[in-house]
Enzyme design. Structure first.
Site, PDB file in Angstrom:
ATOM      1  N   CYS A 158       7.996   1.819  -9.177  1.00 13.62           N
ATOM      2  CA  CYS A 158       9.732   1.425  -9.116  1.00 13.62           C
ATOM      3  C   CYS A 158      10.639   1.143  -8.089  1.00 13.62           C
ATOM      4  O   CYS A 158       9.419   2.224  -7.133  1.00 13.62           O
ATOM      5  CB  CYS A 158      10.408   2.301 -10.295  1.00 13.62           C
ATOM      6  N   GLY A 186       9.427  -3.512  -7.645  1.00 16.50           N
ATOM      7  CA  GLY A 186       9.031  -3.923  -9.541  1.00 16.50           C
ATOM      8  C   GLY A 186      10.267  -4.913  -9.873  1.00 16.50           C
ATOM      9  O   GLY A 186      11.422  -4.953  -9.508  1.00 16.50           O
ATOM     10  N   ASN A 189      11.687   7.097 -10.431  1.00 14.87           N
ATOM     11  CA  ASN A 189       9.947   6.403  -9.982  1.00 14.87           C
ATOM     12  C   ASN A 189       8.615   6.881 -10.135  1.00 14.87           C
ATOM     13  O   ASN A 189       8.863   8.638  -9.181  1.00 14.87           O
ATOM     14  CB  ASN A 189       9.804   5.991  -8.389  1.00 14.87           C
ATOM     15  N   GLY A 190       7.596   6.903 -10.645  1.00 16.56           N
ATOM     16  CA  GLY A 190       6.966   8.185 -11.034  1.00 16.56           C
ATOM     17  C   GLY A 190       6.204   7.778 -12.074  1.00 16.56           C
ATOM     18  O   GLY A 190       6.565   6.668 -13.106  1.00 16.56           O
ATOM     19  N   CYS A 214       1.614  10.024  -2.087  1.00 17.30           N
ATOM     20  CA  CYS A 214       0.593   8.596  -1.833  1.00 17.30           C
ATOM     21  C   CYS A 214       0.004   7.947  -0.771  1.00 17.30           C
ATOM     22  O   CYS A 214       1.104   7.433  -0.277  1.00 17.30           O
ATOM     23  CB  CYS A 214       1.525   7.615  -2.840  1.00 17.30           C
ATOM     24  N   TYR A 217      -0.103  -0.627   1.288  1.00 14.39           N
ATOM     25  CA  TYR A 217       0.209  -2.088  -0.296  1.00 14.39           C
ATOM     26  C   TYR A 217       1.764  -1.654  -0.292  1.00 14.39           C
ATOM     27  O   TYR A 217       2.396  -2.507  -0.287  1.00 14.39           O
ATOM     28  CB  TYR A 217      -0.443  -1.478  -1.597  1.00 14.39           C
ATOM     29  N   SER A 242       0.921  -8.250   2.918  1.00  9.76           N
ATOM     30  CA  SER A 242       0.483  -6.966   2.928  1.00  9.76           C
ATOM     31  C   SER A 242      -0.478  -6.147   4.230  1.00  9.76           C
ATOM     32  O   SER A 242      -0.730  -5.302   4.552  1.00  9.76           O
ATOM     33  CB  SER A 242       0.308  -5.154   1.671  1.00  9.76           C
ATOM     34  N   ASP A 297      -7.813  -7.707   4.187  1.00 10.32           N
ATOM     35  CA  ASP A 297      -7.067  -7.081   2.182  1.00 10.32           C
ATOM     36  C   ASP A 297      -6.712  -5.778   2.928  1.00 10.32           C
ATOM     37  O   ASP A 297      -7.494  -5.040   3.385  1.00 10.32           O
ATOM     38  CB  ASP A 297      -7.980  -7.502   2.240  1.00 10.32           C
ATOM     39  N   ASP A 298      -5.765  -5.732   2.244  1.00  9.46           N
ATOM     40  CA  ASP A 298      -5.043  -4.526   2.083  1.00  9.46           C
ATOM     41  C   ASP A 298      -5.918  -3.332   1.116  1.00  9.46           C
ATOM     42  O   ASP A 298      -6.114  -2.098   1.453  1.00  9.46           O
ATOM     43  CB  ASP A 298      -4.216  -3.859   1.852  1.00  9.46           C
ATOM     44  N   CYS A 336      -5.410   5.749 -11.252  1.00  5.95           N
ATOM     45  CA  CYS A 336      -4.170   6.791 -10.646  1.00  5.95           C
ATOM     46  C   CYS A 336      -3.460   7.377 -12.349  1.00  5.95           C
ATOM     47  O   CYS A 336      -3.348   6.232 -12.989  1.00  5.95           O
ATOM     48  CB  CYS A 336      -3.449   5.863  -9.740  1.00  5.95           C
ATOM     49  N   CYS A 364      -1.748  12.272  -0.879  1.00  6.68           N
ATOM     50  CA  CYS A 364      -2.448  11.984  -2.162  1.00  6.68           C
ATOM     51  C   CYS A 364      -4.103  10.995  -1.975  1.00  6.68           C
ATOM     52  O   CYS A 364      -3.553  10.175  -1.760  1.00  6.68           O
ATOM     53  CB  CYS A 364      -1.774  11.594  -3.332  1.00  6.68           C
ATOM     54  N   CYS A 417      -7.567   8.367  -5.827  1.00  2.00           N
ATOM     55  CA  CYS A 417      -7.858   6.885  -6.142  1.00  2.00           C
ATOM     56  C   CYS A 417      -9.231   6.661  -5.018  1.00  2.00           C
ATOM     57  O   CYS A 417     -10.086   6.010  -5.689  1.00  2.00           O
ATOM     58  CB  CYS A 417      -7.350   5.534  -6.430  1.00  2.00           C
TER      59      CYS A 417
HETATM   60  S1  SF4 Z   1      -4.061   8.283  -6.912  1.00  3.85           S
HETATM   61 FE1  SF4 Z   1      -3.914   6.964  -5.266  1.00  3.85          FE
HETATM   62  S2  SF4 Z   1      -2.376   5.943  -6.073  1.00  3.85           S
HETATM   63 FE2  SF4 Z   1      -2.276   7.203  -7.604  1.00  3.85          FE
HETATM   64  S3  SF4 Z   1      -0.871   8.932  -6.156  1.00  3.85           S
HETATM   65 FE3  SF4 Z   1      -2.970   9.197  -5.388  1.00  3.85          FE
HETATM   66  S4  SF4 Z   1      -2.933   8.093  -3.443  1.00  3.85           S
HETATM   67 FE4  SF4 Z   1      -1.279   6.996  -4.619  1.00  3.85          FE
END
Ligand code: SF4
Length: 454
Positions: free
Chosen positions: A9, A35, A108-109, A241, A247, A288, A350-351, A387, A437, A440
Protein backbone atom coordinates in the site's frame (compact mmCIF):
# COMPACT_ATOMS: atom_id res chain seq x y z
CA UNK A 1 -0.17 -22.71 4.93
CA UNK A 2 -2.68 -19.96 4.24
CA UNK A 3 -1.62 -16.48 3.28
CA UNK A 4 -4.82 -14.50 3.57
CA UNK A 5 -3.69 -10.97 4.17
CA UNK A 6 -1.19 -9.56 1.73
CA UNK A 7 -1.01 -5.98 0.77
CA UNK A 8 1.33 -3.45 -0.66
CA UNK A 9 0.00 0.00 0.00
CA UNK A 10 0.90 3.66 0.02
CA UNK A 11 0.61 5.97 3.03
CA UNK A 12 0.80 9.75 3.29
CA UNK A 13 0.45 12.30 6.08
CA UNK A 14 0.73 16.08 6.46
CA UNK A 15 0.49 18.47 9.40
CA UNK A 16 0.37 22.27 9.78
CA UNK A 17 -1.01 22.93 6.32
CA UNK A 18 -3.94 25.06 5.18
CA UNK A 19 -4.56 22.59 2.37
CA UNK A 20 -3.99 19.32 4.20
CA UNK A 21 -6.67 17.26 2.44
CA UNK A 22 -5.96 18.63 -1.03
CA UNK A 23 -2.22 17.95 -0.68
CA UNK A 24 -2.97 14.46 0.66
CA UNK A 25 -5.14 13.89 -2.40
CA UNK A 26 -2.20 14.89 -4.63
CA UNK A 27 0.15 12.75 -2.55
CA UNK A 28 -2.12 9.73 -2.99
CA UNK A 29 -2.11 10.32 -6.75
CA UNK A 30 1.68 10.07 -6.71
CA UNK A 31 1.39 6.82 -4.71
CA UNK A 32 -1.43 5.37 -6.82
CA UNK A 33 0.86 2.69 -8.31
CA UNK A 34 1.13 1.14 -4.80
CA UNK A 35 -2.54 0.24 -4.67
CA UNK A 36 -5.45 0.72 -7.00
CA UNK A 37 -8.38 -0.78 -5.16
CA UNK A 38 -9.23 1.65 -2.42
CA UNK A 39 -8.33 5.10 -1.14
CA UNK A 40 -9.14 7.17 1.91
CA UNK A 41 -8.33 10.45 3.61
CA UNK A 42 -8.82 11.49 7.23
CA UNK A 43 -8.57 15.19 8.02
CA UNK A 44 -8.28 16.94 11.40
CA UNK A 45 -10.73 19.74 12.07
CA UNK A 46 -10.86 19.64 15.90
CA UNK A 47 -12.12 16.04 15.63
CA UNK A 48 -11.17 13.70 12.78
CA UNK A 49 -13.30 13.34 9.64
CA UNK A 50 -13.06 10.58 7.07
CA UNK A 51 -13.90 9.98 3.42
CA UNK A 52 -12.95 6.70 1.77
CA UNK A 53 -14.09 4.32 -0.94
CA UNK A 54 -13.26 1.50 -3.30
CA UNK A 55 -11.40 2.36 -6.53
CA UNK A 56 -8.72 4.70 -7.78
CA UNK A 57 -8.03 7.99 -6.00
CA UNK A 58 -9.86 9.82 -8.79
CA UNK A 59 -12.87 7.54 -8.51
CA UNK A 60 -13.13 7.94 -4.75
CA UNK A 61 -12.59 11.69 -4.50
CA UNK A 62 -14.52 14.16 -6.60
CA UNK A 63 -14.45 17.92 -5.93
CA UNK A 64 -17.53 17.81 -3.73
CA UNK A 65 -16.16 15.02 -1.55
CA UNK A 66 -12.79 16.72 -1.20
CA UNK A 67 -14.40 20.04 -0.29
CA UNK A 68 -15.90 18.37 2.79
CA UNK A 69 -12.37 17.65 4.04
CA UNK A 70 -11.07 20.91 5.44
CA UNK A 71 -8.51 20.98 8.22
CA UNK A 72 -4.88 21.53 9.17
CA UNK A 73 -3.64 17.93 9.16
CA UNK A 74 -4.51 14.78 7.22
CA UNK A 75 -3.45 11.24 6.47
CA UNK A 76 -4.26 9.15 3.41
CA UNK A 77 -3.94 5.64 2.13
CA UNK A 78 -4.07 3.78 -1.18
CA UNK A 79 -4.65 0.09 -0.96
CA UNK A 80 -4.11 -3.13 -2.78
CA UNK A 81 -6.02 -6.13 -1.43
CA UNK A 82 -6.23 -9.84 -2.07
CA UNK A 83 -9.56 -11.35 -3.11
CA UNK A 84 -10.42 -12.20 0.48
CA UNK A 85 -9.35 -8.85 1.85
CA UNK A 86 -11.19 -6.37 -0.37
CA UNK A 87 -14.31 -4.32 0.30
CA UNK A 88 -15.00 -1.00 1.93
CA UNK A 89 -14.53 -2.35 5.47
CA UNK A 90 -10.85 -2.90 4.76
CA UNK A 91 -10.21 0.43 3.03
CA UNK A 92 -8.01 2.64 5.17
CA UNK A 93 -7.38 4.84 7.09
CA UNK A 94 -9.17 3.29 10.03
CA UNK A 95 -10.74 5.77 12.39
CA UNK A 96 -11.06 4.92 16.10
CA UNK A 97 -13.29 7.18 18.17
CA UNK A 98 -12.02 6.66 21.70
CA UNK A 99 -13.22 8.41 24.86
CA UNK A 100 -10.00 10.37 25.04
CA UNK A 101 -9.60 11.37 21.38
CA UNK A 102 -10.03 10.29 17.77
CA UNK A 103 -7.18 8.25 16.28
CA UNK A 104 -6.76 7.45 12.56
CA UNK A 105 -4.34 4.79 11.34
CA UNK A 106 -3.01 4.02 7.84
CA UNK A 107 -0.67 1.09 7.34
CA UNK A 108 1.61 -0.33 4.68
CA UNK A 109 2.86 -3.85 5.37
CA UNK A 110 1.75 -7.06 6.97
CA UNK A 111 1.72 -8.08 10.63
CA UNK A 112 2.79 -11.70 10.63
CA UNK A 113 1.58 -12.49 14.15
CA UNK A 114 -1.81 -10.88 13.43
CA UNK A 115 -3.93 -14.00 13.96
CA UNK A 116 -2.39 -14.71 17.31
CA UNK A 117 -2.80 -11.08 18.43
CA UNK A 118 -6.40 -10.96 17.18
CA UNK A 119 -7.26 -14.07 19.12
CA UNK A 120 -5.76 -12.67 22.31
CA UNK A 121 -7.51 -9.34 21.84
CA UNK A 122 -10.87 -10.96 21.05
CA UNK A 123 -10.60 -13.14 24.13
CA UNK A 124 -10.08 -9.91 26.07
CA UNK A 125 -13.29 -8.45 24.57
CA UNK A 126 -12.12 -6.58 21.45
CA UNK A 127 -14.51 -6.47 18.48
CA UNK A 128 -12.97 -6.24 15.01
CA UNK A 129 -14.77 -4.43 12.18
CA UNK A 130 -12.51 -5.62 9.35
CA UNK A 131 -10.33 -8.57 8.37
CA UNK A 132 -7.32 -6.26 8.08
CA UNK A 133 -4.42 -6.67 10.47
CA UNK A 134 -4.12 -2.89 10.77
CA UNK A 135 -7.04 -2.69 13.16
CA UNK A 136 -4.95 -4.52 15.73
CA UNK A 137 -2.93 -1.39 16.42
CA UNK A 138 -6.08 0.54 17.36
CA UNK A 139 -7.05 -2.12 19.86
CA UNK A 140 -3.56 -2.32 21.31
CA UNK A 141 -3.43 1.47 21.71
CA UNK A 142 -6.74 1.47 23.56
CA UNK A 143 -5.32 -1.00 26.08
CA UNK A 144 -2.35 1.11 27.09
CA UNK A 145 -2.13 4.25 29.21
CA UNK A 146 0.07 7.34 29.01
CA UNK A 147 0.94 9.74 26.21
CA UNK A 148 0.36 8.66 22.63
CA UNK A 149 4.09 8.03 22.19
CA UNK A 150 4.15 5.86 25.34
CA UNK A 151 1.14 3.93 24.10
CA UNK A 152 2.74 3.49 20.69
CA UNK A 153 5.99 2.20 22.22
CA UNK A 154 4.05 -0.28 24.33
CA UNK A 155 1.82 -1.39 21.41
CA UNK A 156 4.36 -1.68 18.59
CA UNK A 157 6.46 -4.08 20.66
CA UNK A 158 3.74 -6.69 20.17
CA UNK A 159 3.80 -6.46 16.38
CA UNK A 160 6.06 -8.65 14.29
CA UNK A 161 6.46 -8.26 10.55
CA UNK A 162 6.34 -5.23 8.29
CA UNK A 163 4.79 -1.88 8.99
CA UNK A 164 5.03 1.72 8.05
CA UNK A 165 2.25 3.49 9.95
CA UNK A 166 1.03 7.04 9.64
CA UNK A 167 -1.27 7.97 12.49
CA UNK A 168 -3.28 11.12 13.06
CA UNK A 169 -4.72 12.19 16.39
CA UNK A 170 -6.38 15.40 17.50
CA UNK A 171 -2.94 16.51 18.76
CA UNK A 172 -0.29 15.43 16.25
CA UNK A 173 0.82 13.38 13.27
CA UNK A 174 2.87 10.23 13.96
CA UNK A 175 4.96 7.93 11.81
CA UNK A 176 6.33 4.54 12.85
CA UNK A 177 8.46 1.91 11.11
CA UNK A 178 9.04 -1.74 11.94
CA UNK A 179 12.35 -2.80 13.46
CA UNK A 180 13.70 -3.96 10.08
CA UNK A 181 12.71 -0.93 8.00
CA UNK A 182 11.00 -3.30 5.55
CA UNK A 183 8.61 -0.66 4.26
CA UNK A 184 9.85 2.79 3.32
CA UNK A 185 8.62 5.95 5.03
CA UNK A 186 10.18 9.35 4.34
CA UNK A 187 9.92 12.71 6.01
CA UNK A 188 9.71 15.99 4.11
CA UNK A 189 8.80 19.64 4.58
CA UNK A 190 6.90 22.23 2.55
CA UNK A 191 8.08 25.83 2.15
CA UNK A 192 5.31 26.99 4.48
CA UNK A 193 6.68 24.72 7.23
CA UNK A 194 4.16 21.89 6.91
CA UNK A 195 5.70 18.47 7.59
CA UNK A 196 4.97 15.49 5.37
CA UNK A 197 5.31 11.71 5.73
CA UNK A 198 5.11 9.52 2.65
CA UNK A 199 5.81 5.99 1.45
CA UNK A 200 7.88 7.45 -1.39
CA UNK A 201 9.68 10.66 -2.24
CA UNK A 202 7.75 10.97 -5.53
CA UNK A 203 4.79 12.24 -3.47
CA UNK A 204 7.02 14.88 -1.86
CA UNK A 205 8.17 16.03 -5.29
CA UNK A 206 4.64 16.25 -6.59
CA UNK A 207 3.49 18.60 -3.81
CA UNK A 208 6.73 20.61 -3.75
CA UNK A 209 8.00 19.32 -0.40
CA UNK A 210 11.71 18.99 0.36
CA UNK A 211 13.00 15.55 1.36
CA UNK A 212 14.48 15.59 4.88
CA UNK A 213 15.28 11.94 5.60
CA UNK A 214 14.10 8.33 5.73
CA UNK A 215 12.64 7.09 9.01
CA UNK A 216 14.91 4.55 10.67
CA UNK A 217 13.98 0.97 11.56
CA UNK A 218 12.09 0.97 14.85
CA UNK A 219 11.64 4.76 14.83
CA UNK A 220 8.56 6.67 15.96
CA UNK A 221 8.18 10.35 15.06
CA UNK A 222 5.65 12.69 16.62
CA UNK A 223 5.14 15.82 14.55
CA UNK A 224 3.28 18.97 15.52
CA UNK A 225 5.21 22.24 15.17
CA UNK A 226 8.42 20.26 15.65
CA UNK A 227 9.61 16.72 15.15
CA UNK A 228 10.19 14.50 18.17
CA UNK A 229 11.82 11.14 17.53
CA UNK A 230 12.30 7.99 19.59
CA UNK A 231 12.51 4.21 19.07
CA UNK A 232 10.16 1.53 20.29
CA UNK A 233 12.99 -1.01 20.38
CA UNK A 234 16.76 -1.20 20.41
CA UNK A 235 16.64 -4.52 18.54
CA UNK A 236 16.75 -3.14 14.99
CA UNK A 237 18.50 -3.75 11.72
CA UNK A 238 18.10 -2.52 8.17
CA UNK A 239 16.34 -4.87 5.76
CA UNK A 240 14.47 -2.77 3.22
CA UNK A 241 12.32 -4.87 0.88
CA UNK A 242 14.42 -5.47 -2.25
CA UNK A 243 11.22 -5.50 -4.33
CA UNK A 244 10.87 -1.79 -3.60
CA UNK A 245 13.94 -1.28 -5.78
CA UNK A 246 12.95 -3.86 -8.36
CA UNK A 247 9.27 -3.24 -8.85
CA UNK A 248 7.20 -1.26 -6.39
CA UNK A 249 8.67 2.18 -6.09
CA UNK A 250 8.38 4.73 -8.85
CA UNK A 251 11.63 5.27 -10.80
CA UNK A 252 11.79 8.92 -9.75
CA UNK A 253 11.65 8.01 -6.04
CA UNK A 254 14.73 7.89 -3.83
CA UNK A 255 15.16 4.97 -1.42
CA UNK A 256 17.98 5.09 1.13
CA UNK A 257 19.73 7.76 -1.00
CA UNK A 258 19.44 5.58 -4.12
CA UNK A 259 17.45 6.88 -7.07
CA UNK A 260 15.27 3.91 -8.04
CA UNK A 261 15.78 4.41 -11.78
CA UNK A 262 19.58 4.41 -11.31
CA UNK A 263 19.48 1.17 -9.30
CA UNK A 264 17.31 -0.49 -11.93
CA UNK A 265 19.58 0.74 -14.70
CA UNK A 266 22.54 -0.74 -12.87
CA UNK A 267 20.75 -4.10 -12.60
CA UNK A 268 20.55 -4.02 -16.41
CA UNK A 269 24.29 -3.31 -16.74
CA UNK A 270 25.08 -6.12 -14.28
CA UNK A 271 22.73 -8.49 -16.16
CA UNK A 272 24.74 -7.84 -19.32
CA UNK A 273 27.97 -8.66 -17.47
CA UNK A 274 26.46 -11.79 -15.95
CA UNK A 275 24.45 -13.01 -18.96
CA UNK A 276 25.56 -11.46 -22.28
CA UNK A 277 23.97 -12.56 -25.54
CA UNK A 278 24.35 -11.59 -29.19
CA UNK A 279 21.21 -9.78 -30.30
CA UNK A 280 19.83 -7.00 -32.52
CA UNK A 281 17.57 -5.19 -30.13
CA UNK A 282 16.88 -4.76 -26.38
CA UNK A 283 13.27 -4.40 -25.31
CA UNK A 284 12.11 -3.58 -21.79
CA UNK A 285 8.66 -4.54 -20.53
CA UNK A 286 6.96 -1.24 -19.72
CA UNK A 287 6.99 0.46 -17.26
CA UNK A 288 9.11 -0.95 -14.46
CA UNK A 289 11.66 -2.71 -16.72
CA UNK A 290 12.45 0.27 -18.94
CA UNK A 291 15.29 1.44 -16.67
CA UNK A 292 16.93 -2.02 -16.54
CA UNK A 293 16.59 -2.33 -20.33
CA UNK A 294 18.41 0.98 -20.82
CA UNK A 295 21.23 -0.28 -18.60
CA UNK A 296 21.52 -3.56 -20.53
CA UNK A 297 21.50 -1.70 -23.85
CA UNK A 298 24.08 0.86 -22.73
CA UNK A 299 26.45 -1.80 -21.41
CA UNK A 300 26.06 -4.07 -24.44
CA UNK A 301 25.88 -1.46 -27.20
CA UNK A 302 22.73 -3.19 -28.53
CA UNK A 303 20.03 -0.64 -29.50
CA UNK A 304 17.22 -0.16 -26.99
CA UNK A 305 13.85 -0.03 -28.74
CA UNK A 306 10.23 0.31 -27.75
CA UNK A 307 9.07 -3.07 -28.93
CA UNK A 308 6.23 -3.37 -26.44
CA UNK A 309 3.59 -0.72 -25.93
CA UNK A 310 1.55 -0.49 -22.79
CA UNK A 311 -2.09 0.44 -22.69
CA UNK A 312 -1.87 2.87 -19.78
CA UNK A 313 -5.50 2.54 -18.86
CA UNK A 314 -5.29 -1.06 -17.67
CA UNK A 315 -4.24 -1.79 -14.07
CA UNK A 316 -0.98 -3.49 -13.12
CA UNK A 317 -1.16 -7.25 -13.67
CA UNK A 318 0.84 -8.26 -10.67
CA UNK A 319 -1.39 -6.43 -8.24
CA UNK A 320 -4.75 -7.54 -9.53
CA UNK A 321 -6.50 -9.60 -6.85
CA UNK A 322 -7.65 -12.70 -8.71
CA UNK A 323 -6.12 -15.06 -11.29
CA UNK A 324 -8.91 -14.33 -13.79
CA UNK A 325 -8.39 -10.58 -13.51
CA UNK A 326 -4.63 -10.97 -13.83
CA UNK A 327 -4.91 -13.02 -17.01
CA UNK A 328 -7.37 -10.63 -18.52
CA UNK A 329 -5.04 -7.78 -17.54
CA UNK A 330 -2.06 -9.30 -19.41
CA UNK A 331 -4.12 -9.68 -22.59
CA UNK A 332 -5.27 -6.11 -22.46
CA UNK A 333 -2.24 -4.24 -21.31
CA UNK A 334 0.60 -4.92 -23.79
CA UNK A 335 1.06 -4.94 -27.55
CA UNK A 336 4.17 -5.98 -29.49
CA UNK A 337 5.42 -3.67 -32.23
CA UNK A 338 5.95 -5.91 -35.25
CA UNK A 339 8.00 -3.41 -37.26
CA UNK A 340 10.59 -3.34 -34.47
CA UNK A 341 10.87 -7.05 -33.64
CA UNK A 342 10.19 -8.79 -36.98
CA UNK A 343 13.16 -10.93 -38.01
CA UNK A 344 15.22 -9.69 -35.03
CA UNK A 345 17.10 -11.36 -32.21
CA UNK A 346 15.42 -9.78 -29.19
CA UNK A 347 16.70 -9.40 -25.61
CA UNK A 348 13.58 -9.08 -23.50
CA UNK A 349 14.21 -7.42 -20.14
CA UNK A 350 11.64 -7.91 -17.38
CA UNK A 351 11.83 -7.00 -13.70
CA UNK A 352 10.65 -10.31 -12.26
CA UNK A 353 8.89 -13.60 -12.87
CA UNK A 354 6.29 -14.43 -10.25
CA UNK A 355 3.65 -16.82 -11.56
CA UNK A 356 5.04 -16.90 -15.10
CA UNK A 357 1.74 -15.98 -16.77
CA UNK A 358 2.82 -12.54 -17.92
CA UNK A 359 6.26 -13.59 -19.16
CA UNK A 360 4.91 -16.49 -21.19
CA UNK A 361 2.29 -14.31 -22.84
CA UNK A 362 4.86 -11.64 -23.71
CA UNK A 363 7.21 -14.16 -25.29
CA UNK A 364 4.31 -15.58 -27.32
CA UNK A 365 3.27 -12.09 -28.33
CA UNK A 366 6.79 -11.25 -29.56
CA UNK A 367 6.96 -14.54 -31.51
CA UNK A 368 3.64 -13.75 -33.20
CA UNK A 369 5.02 -10.31 -34.04
CA UNK A 370 7.90 -12.02 -35.90
CA UNK A 371 10.83 -12.06 -33.45
CA UNK A 372 13.48 -14.54 -34.65
CA UNK A 373 15.05 -15.21 -31.24
CA UNK A 374 13.92 -14.18 -27.76
CA UNK A 375 16.45 -14.04 -24.93
CA UNK A 376 14.77 -13.30 -21.61
CA UNK A 377 16.81 -11.46 -18.97
CA UNK A 378 15.26 -10.82 -15.55
CA UNK A 379 16.41 -7.94 -13.36
CA UNK A 380 15.64 -9.74 -10.11
CA UNK A 381 16.83 -13.11 -8.83
CA UNK A 382 14.45 -16.09 -9.04
CA UNK A 383 11.47 -15.59 -6.70
CA UNK A 384 11.35 -19.00 -5.09
CA UNK A 385 9.79 -18.23 -1.70
CA UNK A 386 6.59 -16.43 -0.67
CA UNK A 387 6.63 -13.04 1.00
CA UNK A 388 5.00 -12.73 4.41
CA UNK A 389 5.66 -9.04 4.76
CA UNK A 390 2.86 -7.56 2.70
CA UNK A 391 3.81 -8.24 -0.91
CA UNK A 392 1.56 -10.62 -2.79
CA UNK A 393 4.16 -12.93 -4.32
CA UNK A 394 1.61 -15.67 -3.67
CA UNK A 395 2.04 -19.11 -2.18
CA UNK A 396 5.17 -21.09 -2.97
CA UNK A 397 3.08 -23.58 -4.98
CA UNK A 398 2.18 -20.74 -7.38
CA UNK A 399 5.72 -19.42 -7.75
CA UNK A 400 6.96 -20.71 -11.06
CA UNK A 401 10.62 -20.44 -10.02
CA UNK A 402 9.84 -22.62 -7.02
CA UNK A 403 8.28 -25.26 -9.26
CA UNK A 404 10.81 -25.31 -12.10
CA UNK A 405 14.54 -25.30 -12.64
CA UNK A 406 15.80 -22.56 -14.92
CA UNK A 407 16.05 -24.73 -18.07
CA UNK A 408 12.51 -26.03 -17.59
CA UNK A 409 11.31 -22.49 -17.04
CA UNK A 410 13.04 -21.36 -20.26
CA UNK A 411 11.24 -24.16 -22.13
CA UNK A 412 7.92 -23.31 -20.48
CA UNK A 413 8.30 -19.69 -21.59
CA UNK A 414 9.38 -20.90 -25.05
CA UNK A 415 12.34 -18.54 -24.90
CA UNK A 416 15.69 -19.17 -26.61
CA UNK A 417 17.58 -18.38 -23.41
CA UNK A 418 16.76 -17.23 -19.90
CA UNK A 419 18.89 -15.67 -17.15
CA UNK A 420 18.22 -13.91 -13.86
CA UNK A 421 20.46 -11.40 -12.12
CA UNK A 422 22.31 -13.03 -9.21
CA UNK A 423 21.62 -12.03 -5.61
CA UNK A 424 25.18 -10.66 -5.48
CA UNK A 425 24.46 -8.61 -8.60
CA UNK A 426 21.29 -7.18 -7.08
CA UNK A 427 23.12 -6.24 -3.88
CA UNK A 428 25.81 -4.60 -5.96
CA UNK A 429 23.19 -2.51 -7.81
CA UNK A 430 21.68 -1.27 -4.53
CA UNK A 431 25.09 -0.96 -2.91
CA UNK A 432 24.34 2.12 -0.82
CA UNK A 433 21.39 0.37 0.84
CA UNK A 434 22.09 -0.29 4.49
CA UNK A 435 20.61 -3.77 4.20
CA UNK A 436 18.04 -5.60 2.10
CA UNK A 437 15.39 -8.22 2.73
CA UNK A 438 16.01 -10.91 0.12
CA UNK A 439 13.77 -13.59 1.61
CA UNK A 440 11.69 -14.24 -1.49
CA UNK A 441 14.91 -15.06 -3.36
CA UNK A 442 16.90 -16.96 -0.74
CA UNK A 443 14.32 -18.02 1.88
CA UNK A 444 16.21 -16.17 4.60
CA UNK A 445 13.34 -14.62 6.51
CA UNK A 446 14.39 -11.85 8.84
CA UNK A 447 11.73 -12.61 11.45
CA UNK A 448 11.78 -15.65 13.68
CA UNK A 449 8.29 -17.00 13.09
CA UNK A 450 8.72 -18.34 9.58
CA UNK A 451 10.06 -21.63 8.33
CA UNK A 452 9.46 -22.96 4.86
CA UNK A 453 9.52 -26.65 4.03
CA UNK A 454 11.20 -27.29 0.69
S1 SF4 B 1 10.27 -11.36 1.06
FE1 SF4 B 1 10.69 -10.31 -0.91
S2 SF4 B 1 8.87 -9.10 -1.35
FE2 SF4 B 1 8.79 -9.69 0.82
S3 SF4 B 1 9.71 -8.00 1.96
FE3 SF4 B 1 11.35 -9.47 1.55
S4 SF4 B 1 12.24 -8.80 -0.41
FE4 SF4 B 1 10.26 -7.78 -0.20
Amino acid sequence: MAFEIHEECGVFGIVNSKNAAQLTYYGLHALQHRGEEGAGIVVRRHKLHIEKGVGLVNDVFNAERLSRLTGSAAIGHVRYSTAGGGGIHNVQPFLFRTLKEDIAVAHNGNIINAQQLKQTLEEAGALFHSSSDTEILGHLLSRHKGTMVERLIASLKYLDGAFAFVILTEGALYGACDRYGLRPLVLGQMNDGAYVLSSETCALDLIGAKYIRDLNPGEIVRIDREIHSCSYTKDTHHAMCAMEYIYFSRPDSVLENNNVHSVRKLTGRILWNEAPVEADVVIGVPDSSISAASGYAEASGIPNEMGLIKNKYVGRTFIQPTKELREQGVRMKLSAVSSIVKGKRVVLIDDSIVRGTTSKRIVTMLRHAGAKEIHVRIASPMIRYPCFYGVDTSTKEELIAHLMKIDDLRDYLEADSLAFISITGLKQAASTSQGLCLACFNGDYITNHITINE
